[in-house]
Motif scaffolding. Structure first.
Motif, short mmCIF file in Angstrom:
data_model
loop_
_atom_site.label_atom_id
_atom_site.label_comp_id
_atom_site.label_asym_id
_atom_site.label_seq_id
_atom_site.Cartn_x
_atom_site.Cartn_y
_atom_site.Cartn_z
N ILE A 151 26.47 22.93 36.58
CA ILE A 151 27.09 23.61 35.44
C ILE A 151 26.63 23.00 34.13
CG2 ILE A 151 29.29 24.25 34.38
CD1 ILE A 151 28.75 25.53 37.16
N LEU A 152 26.55 21.67 34.08
CA LEU A 152 26.13 20.97 32.87
C LEU A 152 25.32 19.73 33.21
CD1 LEU A 152 29.33 20.87 30.58
CD2 LEU A 152 27.24 22.17 30.16
N ASP A 168 44.38 24.96 34.34
CA ASP A 168 43.20 25.18 35.19
C ASP A 168 41.88 24.92 34.48
OD1 ASP A 168 44.78 25.78 37.42
OD2 ASP A 168 44.95 27.88 36.81
N ASN A 169 41.91 24.09 33.44
CA ASN A 169 40.68 23.65 32.80
C ASN A 169 40.07 22.49 33.58
OD1 ASN A 169 40.82 25.27 30.28
ND2 ASN A 169 42.67 24.05 29.93
N ILE A 170 38.74 22.44 33.61
CA ILE A 170 38.03 21.32 34.20
C ILE A 170 37.84 20.24 33.15
CG2 ILE A 170 35.83 20.55 35.20
CD1 ILE A 170 37.33 22.24 37.17
N TRP A 171 38.29 19.02 33.47
CA TRP A 171 38.09 17.85 32.61
C TRP A 171 37.22 16.84 33.35
CZ3 TRP A 171 40.91 16.14 28.02
CH2 TRP A 171 41.82 17.07 27.53
N LYS A 182 36.27 18.29 28.19
CA LYS A 182 36.79 19.49 28.84
C LYS A 182 35.74 20.58 28.78
CE LYS A 182 40.20 21.71 26.74
NZ LYS A 182 41.57 22.10 26.32
N LEU A 183 35.69 21.40 29.84
CA LEU A 183 34.78 22.53 29.88
C LEU A 183 35.42 23.72 29.15
CD1 LEU A 183 31.99 23.34 31.11
CD2 LEU A 183 33.29 24.36 32.99
N VAL A 184 34.80 24.15 28.07
CA VAL A 184 35.31 25.27 27.27
C VAL A 184 34.18 26.29 27.11
CG1 VAL A 184 36.29 25.97 25.07
CG2 VAL A 184 36.91 23.75 26.05
#
Length: 288
Positions: A151-152, A168-171, A182-184
């Motif tokens: 993803i990154l 449900d955010n990925i940190w 955080k993934l935004v």
């Protein structure tokens, strides 16, 4: 309340909890998943190499990030391929992911299931060595059908812990710059930089959105609000090098290397500590 569940461990990480309440941890220096009970714990499953973290998915299947066999200057007797390992209830170990969309795994570190059942993990790029960070770190997602995608690429920052928050955010934690991210919209958003020496390792989210972060040389758990402001600390003791944590109700289960880890001493411990929070729901995924 502060209790110590297990002592005499060599580089314990990623605590995990089976459905019957049994506490496990990834014991890197023993090349195994360990039942965190008493002096030295008990063997749950031999993984080889150095399992960096563990989580429990559906049906009590355990998933581990396998870095291959290194912690600082320590090397395992038998190195294995860096991978994601799946450990069934009969304690058979299977490598289910060896590479991503942009190349082989190098040093998988921590992992978490997202709401959709995908398994997200960090790849630190290299073994624990902050002085010579060269390899790039990555954020990787593995679907339940074993489709894997990077993803990154976050650069040579030593991506460490990863979790899902109450929205449900990925940190994830970037240990070298002391950053919590955080993934935004598919991109990295830096939320805060932690205080000096509070190197972020593994961490977990509470229902109220706060994050409880194992901060190694802070000797404590650092608590931040969703916007990155320091909300307090849970102090352990001067010998503690906390490496990860997980909620069990309102208690935190904490893995701790102990200060003797730099001399390869079995100074590791697993703690149970009361908090004023309740853990965010853990998603119990399964990789087919």
């Amino acid at each position: 309340m502060k209790d110590i569940l297990a002592t005499g461990l060599l580089f314990p990480e990623g605590p995990a909890i089976l459905s019957d309440g049994t506490v496990l941890c990834s014991e890197q220096g023993a090349s195994q998943i360990t039942i965190a009970e008493g002096e030295g714990g008990k063997v749950y499953a031999k993984t080889g190499g150095s399992p960096n973290a563990a989580i429990v998915g559906a049906n009590d299947i355990v998933y581990a990030t396998q870095n291959g066999g290194a912690v600082g200057g320590w090397r395992s007797e038998k190195n294995v391929s860096p991978s994601i390992q799946k450990i069934d209830k009969d304690r058979n170990v299977e490598e289910i992911c060896l590479s991503s969309s942009d190349g082989d795994l190098k040093a998988p570190n921590d992992l978490v299931f997202a709401k959709d059942g995908s398994l997200w993990f960090t790849d630190s790029g290299q073994a624990f060595d902050f002085e010579k960070m060269v390899e790039h770190s990555r954020i990787i997602s593995l679907s339940k059908d074993r489709e894997v995608k990077t993803i990154l690429d976050t650069g040579p920052v030593y991506n460490n812990g990863i979790t899902v928050d109450n929205e449900d955010n990925i940190w994830w934690a970037e240990t070298v710059p002391l950053a919590m991210c955080k993934l935004v919209n598919g991109q990295r958003q830096e939320i805060c930089i932690l205080p000096e020496n509070h190197f972020p390792d593994g961490f977990v989210a509470a229902k109220d959105g706060r994050l409880f972060i194992a901060t190694t040389y802070g000797h404590n758990i650092t608590i931040i609000s969703p916007d990155g402001k320091i909300d307090g600390f849970i102090e352990l003791d001067d010998e503690a090098i906390p490496t990860n944590c997980i909620f069990d109700g309102s208690d935190l289960i904490i893995s701790d290397f102990g200060t003797g880890w730099e001399k390869n001493e079995k100074s590791g411990r697993i703690w149970r500590v009361s908090t004023d929070a309740e853990g965010h729901e853990r998603y119990l995924g399964e990789i087919n």
